[in-house]
Write a protein that holds these residues in place. Sequence first.
Motif, mmCIF file in Angstrom:
data_model
loop_
_atom_site.group_PDB
_atom_site.id
_atom_site.type_symbol
_atom_site.label_atom_id
_atom_site.label_comp_id
_atom_site.label_asym_id
_atom_site.label_seq_id
_atom_site.Cartn_x
_atom_site.Cartn_y
_atom_site.Cartn_z
ATOM 1 N N GLY A 85 0.811 -1.212 0.000
ATOM 2 C CA GLY A 85 0.000 0.000 0.000
ATOM 3 C C GLY A 85 0.847 1.265 0.000
ATOM 4 N N GLY A 101 -1.750 -8.088 0.549
ATOM 5 C CA GLY A 101 -3.020 -8.732 0.257
ATOM 6 C C GLY A 101 -2.906 -9.549 -1.014
ATOM 7 N N GLN A 148 -2.796 -12.929 1.064
ATOM 8 C CA GLN A 148 -4.157 -13.052 1.566
ATOM 9 C C GLN A 148 -4.805 -14.401 1.255
ATOM 10 O OE1 GLN A 148 -6.174 -9.367 0.868
ATOM 11 N NE2 GLN A 148 -8.113 -10.115 1.663
ATOM 12 N N LYS A 186 -4.299 3.037 12.133
ATOM 13 C CA LYS A 186 -5.000 3.693 13.247
ATOM 14 C C LYS A 186 -6.280 2.988 13.638
ATOM 15 C CE LYS A 186 -5.099 7.136 10.325
ATOM 16 N NZ LYS A 186 -5.003 8.499 9.882
#
Length: 384
Positions: A11, A36, A57, A122
Amino acid sequence: MKKISIIGGTGSIGTQTLDVIAANPDLFELTSFAFGRNTTVAVPWLNRLQPMLVGVQDETTRQELEQQLTYQPTIVIGEEGLLDIVTHPEVDTVITAVVGAVGLRPTLAAIEAGKTIGLANKETLVTAGHLVMKLAREKNVTILPVDSEHAAIFQCLNGERREDVRQIILTASGGSFRDQSREELADVTVEQALAHPNWSMGAKITIDSATMMNKGFEVIEAHWLFDVDYADIDVVIHRESIIHSMVEFNDGAVMAQLGMPDMREPIQYALTYPSRLEIQGGERLNLKEIGRLHFADASFERYPLLRLAFEAGQAGGSMPSVLNAANEQAVDRFLKGDIRFLEIEASVEAALQAHELIEEPSLDQILEADRWAREFVSSLTFAN
Ligand code: NDP
Ligand code: MG
């Protein structure tokens, strides 16, 4: 040599972490790496940095990967695989760069194993801050914030005493629609929502920035990381994203951390802390060129999700888990063209209203509240 593990490595945060590692081969080694399904991004990095433990994944991605790798790592699969990635015995620091509550169990496992955490994910602190912080204290584990606002606050608090802090001031860019009124938001498209003025980030957090949910999450994240009451956290819109956040002390002194909007800086600081290192190709801040900085109120009327985040945080218990899961599901629906922009906040508000608070939820109760909220939001229908 610091041994690093990344989850969510393909990412926006993940690849910038890889940039930092690759730029400093004498300091860092990539020991384990999970992503993933995006083999296009993963394969060149893996062949270059050759971590010996890799997580994907699903089985299809594993097969695809095996065909394209020029070396033979051990490959693990799924959510259980993420636990192996973060607890690898040689790893010193885990960068949590997955998006969403999927980061919760691996983060807890990494803390349990005594790893230093560089926390980007987060949603983990939003959904289960009480469990994460309690475990970190028990295990004497350091959590270094990667989120730029929290990295800023962390730096402003260096050497300060907790009891001297009056309030924390989070800055917010305002996201893609900061110059639009609420009326103008009704018909905005996914494409418009994905065009963030200051930062290039993953799709989910870009939408969260446009709705201000992201800042709401950051309020909850700050509450847990720095042990501050919600009443002592303020949000101010600062469109240039030059001041990354501030701390006001009891004597009225305000400390701010400034810099260009470049996520490699907080990522690298989490890896080098307490030292600092030059960033290759990093742009330096030139205030004379910037000239002016702007500040404005982040009103609860304009940004209801900011209000809901404060309320859910203050209610505590399972409320923030529902806030997070309902938002994840609603953003997913928006990105698929299934609901409209303002229906994201309507979905989250409806879920919070329907949920019965569980105080001090266990991990199982959090996962259950998360599952419930997703189902609830999936089944909502809106009149056209
Ligand atoms: P991206 O969408 O760019 O990347 C998400 C990563 O997570 C990808 O590597 C993706 O893999 C992986 N992933 C998603 N689901 C799973 C899963 N079930 N199992 C394993 N891996 C999975 O997100 P960002 O980098 O933008 O954000 C990551 C986190 O950091 C978020 O929590 C965000 O809030 C936070 N953050 C991001 C900032 C930014 O500048 N981007 C700034 C501050 C915080 P793949 O694509 O290969 O399928
Ligand atoms: Mg941030």
